[in-house]
Write an enzyme that holds these catalytic residues in place. Structure first.
Site, PDB file in Angstrom:
ATOM      1  N   LYS A   1       1.043  -1.358  -0.088  1.00 53.85           N
ATOM      2  CA  LYS A   1      -0.015  -0.094  -0.014  1.00 53.85           C
ATOM      3  C   LYS A   1       0.862   1.148  -0.072  1.00 53.85           C
ATOM      4  O   LYS A   1       0.549   2.361  -0.491  1.00 53.85           O
ATOM      5  CB  LYS A   1      -0.882  -0.263   1.242  1.00 53.85           C
ATOM      6  CG  LYS A   1      -0.201  -0.022   2.595  1.00 53.85           C
ATOM      7  CD  LYS A   1      -0.009   1.330   3.146  1.00 53.85           C
ATOM      8  CE  LYS A   1       0.602   1.307   4.468  1.00 53.85           C
ATOM      9  NZ  LYS A   1       0.747   2.672   5.237  1.00 53.85           N
TER      10      LYS A   1
ATOM     11  N   THR B   1      -3.936   5.236   3.278  1.00 60.58           N
ATOM     12  CA  THR B   1      -2.833   5.824   2.920  1.00 60.58           C
ATOM     13  C   THR B   1      -2.776   6.548   1.531  1.00 60.58           C
ATOM     14  O   THR B   1      -2.106   7.481   1.213  1.00 60.58           O
ATOM     15  CB  THR B   1      -1.716   4.367   2.857  1.00 60.58           C
ATOM     16  OG1 THR B   1      -1.702   4.086   3.903  1.00 60.58           O
ATOM     17  CG2 THR B   1      -0.564   5.204   2.699  1.00 60.58           C
TER      18      THR B   1
END
Length: 338
Positions: free
Chosen positions: A196, A253
């Site tokens: 991620k 994120t």
């Protein structure tokens, strides 16, 4: 066995006093544990003791007077459970330093998110190579350090193969504001947390280039497909990637400038050189190193990860951003889910 029957660990040692390490230490205190935070830099320890604030890595958040602060690694290693919060590329070295001083059998919880660049190892593999005889757990999920440090509601994945020890760790760290969910999929929890960061850089580039919300939503979705393909190739379970350490962490994120990786990508998209961006930061954007490590790991496993490979090319091989985006958009059409 009920939660009332589980005896939590009394003392937590946190290795690494960056923003996330500081937040973890405060979360452990909030859960009712004794906590000691170790910093590598003597000036950081001294400043925290004097000002009761981590002005370098987590400014503006007071440190609880009960938090122990030390530059002596042996003092921190004397705890009942160790939380390793060093940057991913330094985790193996930290484990090697702990090996001769941590008591045998002390559980170690890995809080770094990445893949080791030099070896392609997951964090758990690097730790197990250096810390034989220590149970290894992984803490991952959607967490901004400042929010955890302030006691704002947070949920995470705690992954470990031993369910009894996992339950004890959950009781050690869990509180009304910090909620760990137990998993035994250690590999899946790590892949979600590592990849991620690479995808967040890509989302930042989209924002810096002003390519729109449609493009970001598409990237998050196709990025999750890349995470899932790699995780399954390494033996993870698909449901892990739709949980906190997968979709949860990816969503957080890729949608906020609190993310070091997304903000780095945004600066790249605005045309700033990578060296200049990194040079003005104290904190580590893990995705920079992880992009190359994930690209190499995917190639070895025969996994198609075009977005991650594009980010690696931009960061590490001087690829032009506009040409790289154009190449991604020109890829052959395909059936969704493959």
């Amino acid at each position: 066995m009920t939660a009332a029957d589980v005896q939590p660990f009394a003392r937590v040692g946190v290795i690494g006093a960056g923003a996330w390490g500081t937040a973890i230490a405060l979360a452990a205190l909030r859960a009712g544990r004794d906590a000691v935070l170790w910093a590598r830099e003597p000036d950081v320890v001294e400043a925290m003791r004097r000002r009761r604030e981590n002005t370098r890595y987590l400014p503006g958040i007071p440190l609880d007077p009960a938090l122990g602060l030390t530059g002596d690694l042996a003092e921190a290693a004397a705890a009942d459970v160790l939380m390793l919060v060093t940057p991913a590329q330094h985790l193996r070295a930290a484990c090697a330093r702990l090996a001769p001083i941590a008591a045998a059998g002390t559980p170690v919880v890995l809080c770094a998110k990445g893949v080791e660049l030099a070896t392609g190892c997951l964090m758990s593999e690097a730790a197990e190579a250096e810390l034989s005889g220590h149970p290894i757990a992984v803490l991952s999920g959607p967490t901004f350090a400042a929010e955890v440090a302030r006691g704002q509601p947070t949920a995470v994945t705690l992954a470990i193969g031993d369910p009894a020890l996992g339950t004890r760790l959950v009781e050690t760290l869990g509180s009304r504001s910090f909620r760990p969910y137990l998993s035994d999929d250690v590999t899946g929890a790590q892949i979600g947390g590592a990849v991620k960061n690479v995808l967040a850089i890509a989302c930042g580039i989209i924002e810096g280039k002003r390519l729109g919300d449609n493009a970001r939503a598409a990237l998050i979705t196709r990025g999750l497909a890349e995470i899932t393909r790699l995780a399954l190739a390494l033996g993870a379970r698909p449901e892990t990637l739709t949980g906190l350490s997968g979709l949860g962490d990816l969503t957080l994120t890729c949608t906020s400038h609190q993310s070091r990786n997304m903000s780095l990508g945004a600066a790249l998209g605005q045309g700033r050189p990578l060296a200049d961006i990194l040079g003005e930061r104290h904190s580590v954007a893990e995705g920079v190193h992880t992009a190359a490590a994930v690209g190499a790991l995917a190639a070895r496993k025969g996994v198609d990860m075009p977005i991650c490979q594009a980010v690696d090319a931009i960061l590490n091989r001087g690829a032009d951003i506009d040409a790289t985006i154009a190449a991604l958009m020109a890829r052959p059409f395909r059936i969704e889910g493959r």
